[in-house]
Design a protein around this motif. Structure first.
Motif, PDB file in Angstrom:
ATOM      1  N   VAL A  50       0.824  -1.202   0.000  1.00 37.65           N
ATOM      2  CA  VAL A  50       0.000   0.000   0.000  1.00 37.65           C
ATOM      3  C   VAL A  50       0.862   1.258   0.000  1.00 37.65           C
ATOM      4  CG1 VAL A  50      -0.232   0.046   2.532  1.00 37.65           C
ATOM      5  CG2 VAL A  50      -1.979   1.131   1.096  1.00 37.65           C
ATOM      6  N   ALA A  51       2.009   1.196   0.669  1.00 39.71           N
ATOM      7  CA  ALA A  51       2.910   2.350   0.684  1.00 39.71           C
ATOM      8  C   ALA A  51       3.490   2.606  -0.699  1.00 39.71           C
ATOM      9  CB  ALA A  51       4.024   2.134   1.701  1.00 39.71           C
ATOM     10  N   CYS A  52       3.802   1.527  -1.409  1.00 42.24           N
ATOM     11  CA  CYS A  52       4.366   1.661  -2.759  1.00 42.24           C
ATOM     12  C   CYS A  52       3.321   2.134  -3.756  1.00 42.24           C
ATOM     13  CB  CYS A  52       4.958   0.326  -3.209  1.00 42.24           C
ATOM     14  SG  CYS A  52       6.417  -0.184  -2.276  1.00 42.24           S
ATOM     15  N   VAL A  53       2.147   1.564  -3.666  1.00 39.98           N
ATOM     16  CA  VAL A  53       1.085   1.907  -4.621  1.00 39.98           C
ATOM     17  C   VAL A  53       0.633   3.358  -4.443  1.00 39.98           C
ATOM     18  CG1 VAL A  53      -1.300   1.407  -5.288  1.00 39.98           C
ATOM     19  CG2 VAL A  53       0.299  -0.475  -4.882  1.00 39.98           C
ATOM     20  N   SER A  54       0.611   3.827  -3.205  1.00 41.26           N
ATOM     21  CA  SER A  54       0.116   5.181  -2.946  1.00 41.26           C
ATOM     22  C   SER A  54       1.157   6.259  -3.204  1.00 41.26           C
ATOM     23  CB  SER A  54      -0.374   5.290  -1.500  1.00 41.26           C
ATOM     24  OG  SER A  54       0.688   5.044  -0.591  1.00 41.26           O
ATOM     25  N   HIS A  55       2.421   5.853  -3.393  1.00 44.02           N
ATOM     26  CA  HIS A  55       3.451   6.868  -3.655  1.00 44.02           C
ATOM     27  C   HIS A  55       3.282   7.409  -5.072  1.00 44.02           C
ATOM     28  CE1 HIS A  55       7.388   8.789  -4.082  1.00 44.02           C
ATOM     29  NE2 HIS A  55       7.434   8.793  -2.749  1.00 44.02           N
ATOM     30  N   PRO A  56       3.333   8.712  -5.257  1.00 47.35           N
ATOM     31  CA  PRO A  56       3.011   9.296  -6.572  1.00 47.35           C
ATOM     32  C   PRO A  56       4.087   9.090  -7.641  1.00 47.35           C
ATOM     33  CG  PRO A  56       3.662  11.013  -5.023  1.00 47.35           C
ATOM     34  CD  PRO A  56       3.537   9.747  -4.232  1.00 47.35           C
ATOM     35  N   ASP A  57       5.317   8.775  -7.239  1.00 51.26           N
ATOM     36  CA  ASP A  57       6.405   8.681  -8.211  1.00 51.26           C
ATOM     37  C   ASP A  57       7.105   7.329  -8.077  1.00 51.26           C
ATOM     38  OD1 ASP A  57       8.479   8.980  -9.961  1.00 51.26           O
ATOM     39  OD2 ASP A  57       9.309  10.795  -9.041  1.00 51.26           O
ATOM     40  N   SER A  58       6.737   6.390  -8.945  1.00 54.18           N
ATOM     41  CA  SER A  58       7.289   5.042  -8.863  1.00 54.18           C
ATOM     42  C   SER A  58       8.732   4.961  -9.344  1.00 54.18           C
ATOM     43  CB  SER A  58       6.431   4.063  -9.672  1.00 54.18           C
ATOM     44  OG  SER A  58       6.471   4.393 -11.052  1.00 54.18           O
ATOM     45  N   SER A  59       9.268   6.027  -9.895  1.00 52.68           N
ATOM     46  CA  SER A  59      10.661   6.025 -10.343  1.00 52.68           C
ATOM     47  C   SER A  59      11.628   6.297  -9.195  1.00 52.68           C
ATOM     48  CB  SER A  59      10.873   7.068 -11.447  1.00 52.68           C
ATOM     49  OG  SER A  59      10.721   8.381 -10.937  1.00 52.68           O
ATOM     50  N   GLN A  60      11.102   6.724  -8.061  1.00 54.31           N
ATOM     51  CA  GLN A  60      11.954   6.965  -6.903  1.00 54.31           C
ATOM     52  C   GLN A  60      12.298   5.640  -6.219  1.00 54.31           C
ATOM     53  OE1 GLN A  60      10.272   9.960  -4.351  1.00 54.31           O
ATOM     54  NE2 GLN A  60      10.606  11.603  -5.836  1.00 54.31           N
ATOM     55  N   THR A  61      13.214   5.696  -5.270  1.00 49.66           N
ATOM     56  CA  THR A  61      13.691   4.471  -4.624  1.00 49.66           C
ATOM     57  C   THR A  61      12.896   4.177  -3.347  1.00 49.66           C
ATOM     58  OG1 THR A  61      15.352   5.578  -3.238  1.00 49.66           O
ATOM     59  CG2 THR A  61      16.008   4.948  -5.486  1.00 49.66           C
ATOM     60  N   ILE A  62      13.076   2.954  -2.878  1.00 49.72           N
ATOM     61  CA  ILE A  62      12.417   2.507  -1.652  1.00 49.72           C
ATOM     62  C   ILE A  62      12.820   3.372  -0.453  1.00 49.72           C
ATOM     63  CG2 ILE A  62      12.297   0.565  -0.019  1.00 49.72           C
ATOM     64  CD1 ILE A  62      10.614   0.159  -2.499  1.00 49.72           C
ATOM     65  N   LYS A  63      13.986   3.985  -0.530  1.00 43.64           N
ATOM     66  CA  LYS A  63      14.442   4.849   0.571  1.00 43.64           C
ATOM     67  C   LYS A  63      13.425   5.938   0.885  1.00 43.64           C
ATOM     68  CE  LYS A  63      18.317   7.692   2.138  1.00 43.64           C
ATOM     69  NZ  LYS A  63      18.278   7.057   3.472  1.00 43.64           N
ATOM     70  N   GLU A  64      12.673   6.371  -0.130  1.00 53.24           N
ATOM     71  CA  GLU A  64      11.658   7.404   0.086  1.00 53.24           C
ATOM     72  C   GLU A  64      10.571   6.948   1.056  1.00 53.24           C
ATOM     73  OE1 GLU A  64      11.634  10.527  -1.205  1.00 53.24           O
ATOM     74  OE2 GLU A  64      13.636  10.078  -1.967  1.00 53.24           O
ATOM     75  N   LEU A  65      10.443   5.630   1.237  1.00 53.08           N
ATOM     76  CA  LEU A  65       9.380   5.080   2.086  1.00 53.08           C
ATOM     77  C   LEU A  65       9.920   4.613   3.442  1.00 53.08           C
ATOM     78  CD1 LEU A  65       7.682   2.882  -0.666  1.00 53.08           C
ATOM     79  CD2 LEU A  65       7.054   5.202   0.017  1.00 53.08           C
ATOM     80  N   GLU A  66      11.159   4.962   3.746  1.00 53.70           N
ATOM     81  CA  GLU A  66      11.823   4.413   4.934  1.00 53.70           C
ATOM     82  C   GLU A  66      11.056   4.684   6.223  1.00 53.70           C
ATOM     83  OE1 GLU A  66      16.415   3.871   6.489  1.00 53.70           O
ATOM     84  OE2 GLU A  66      15.919   5.437   5.018  1.00 53.70           O
ATOM     85  N   ASN A  67      10.393   5.804   6.313  1.00 51.81           N
ATOM     86  CA  ASN A  67       9.636   6.134   7.524  1.00 51.81           C
ATOM     87  C   ASN A  67       8.427   5.220   7.710  1.00 51.81           C
ATOM     88  OD1 ASN A  67      11.365   8.227   8.216  1.00 51.81           O
ATOM     89  ND2 ASN A  67      10.148   9.793   7.178  1.00 51.81           N
ATOM     90  N   ASP A  68       8.017   4.543   6.633  1.00 48.17           N
ATOM     91  CA  ASP A  68       6.855   3.660   6.699  1.00 48.17           C
ATOM     92  C   ASP A  68       7.241   2.186   6.896  1.00 48.17           C
ATOM     93  OD1 ASP A  68       5.027   5.770   6.252  1.00 48.17           O
ATOM     94  OD2 ASP A  68       5.395   5.661   4.092  1.00 48.17           O
ATOM     95  N   PHE A  69       8.533   1.894   6.987  1.00 47.53           N
ATOM     96  CA  PHE A  69       8.945   0.499   7.150  1.00 47.53           C
ATOM     97  C   PHE A  69       8.386  -0.080   8.449  1.00 47.53           C
ATOM     98  CE2 PHE A  69      13.191   0.846   4.591  1.00 47.53           C
ATOM     99  CZ  PHE A  69      12.455   1.039   3.437  1.00 47.53           C
TER     100      PHE A  69
END
Length: 219
Positions: A50-69
């Motif tokens: 859900v964190a990946c799907v809701s992120h607006p820019d799929s070209s960015q890296t997983i690091k952008e979601l680190e706070n949601d791990f």
């Protein structure tokens, strides 16, 4: 059985530098909603689909979601029932296994539930009886004697306490569907009894519910 015995070898790993688009692809390919993220062999957390799907820019890296791990993980040598508990508490479809704080692999939650079903003889025909009693009155040998005196066997059992630990619930899976005499004997011994008596159709219905539970945990 301990956690390292249940590792699913096919589950891929995401690097902190992996693209979000790559994660989305893996979620679809493996039918799972959580994947482990590592950096140089160190486990950083589980990232949710859900964190990946809701992120607006799929070209960015997983690091952008680190706070949601999700930081939940298990050591390689704990019992699988403890793994089930941690997985369910964190609403995970998969959980990372660590060896000496290094990432060792991932266990799918549906694999855990399959082993849970086997552990408690889910696939075996029979009935389930639940007994409620003060903790001080619990005697497994007496319970087993009552069951066996009625030509039945205990396939598995599960214990749980109430909030103040004064009363105990004992759930028995038996190898018999003929419960009347067993219930009567327990009542004669002044046990508080609740009974679930399965025929084949009810057994199939319970299996369906179990399948739905696995699907729910895998969303």
């Amino acid at each position: 059985m301990i956690s390292r015995d249940l590792i699913t070898q096919s589950i891929p790993v995401l690097l902190i530098s992996s693209k979000i688009s790559r994660a989305r692809q893996l979620f679809l390919e493996f039918g799972i909603s959580h994947l482990p993220v590592v950096r140089k062999g160190k486990f950083l957390g589980m990232v949710a689909s859900v964190a990946c799907v809701s992120h607006p820019d799929s070209s960015q890296t997983i690091k952008e979601l680190e706070n949601d791990f999700i930081k939940a993980s298990v050591p390689e040598d704990i019992h699988f029932l403890d793994v089930v508990k941690i997985s369910v508490e964190n609403h995970l479809s998969a959980i990372a296994v660590l060896k000496d704080y290094e990432y060792a692999g991932t266990i799918r939650t549906d694999t855990l539930l399959e082993h849970l079903a086997l552990q408690y003889s889910f696939n075996e025909p029979g009935g389930i009886i639940t007994l409620v009693m003060p903790v001080r009155d619990f005697s497994l040998s007496e319970i087993a004697h009552i069951v066996e005196s009625n030509n039945a066997k205990i396939l598995s059992y599960y214990l749980s306490q109430n909030a103040d630990a004064s009363r105990l619930t004992v759930t028995l899976k038996l190898n018999s569907l003929f419960m009347k005499n067993i219930i009567a004997t327990f009542q004669r011994y002044e046990y508080e009894v609740s009974v679930f008596h399965f025929n084949e159709l009810q057994q199939d219905d319970l299996k369906d519910r179990f399948d739905h539970l696995m699907k729910y945990l895998n969303i």
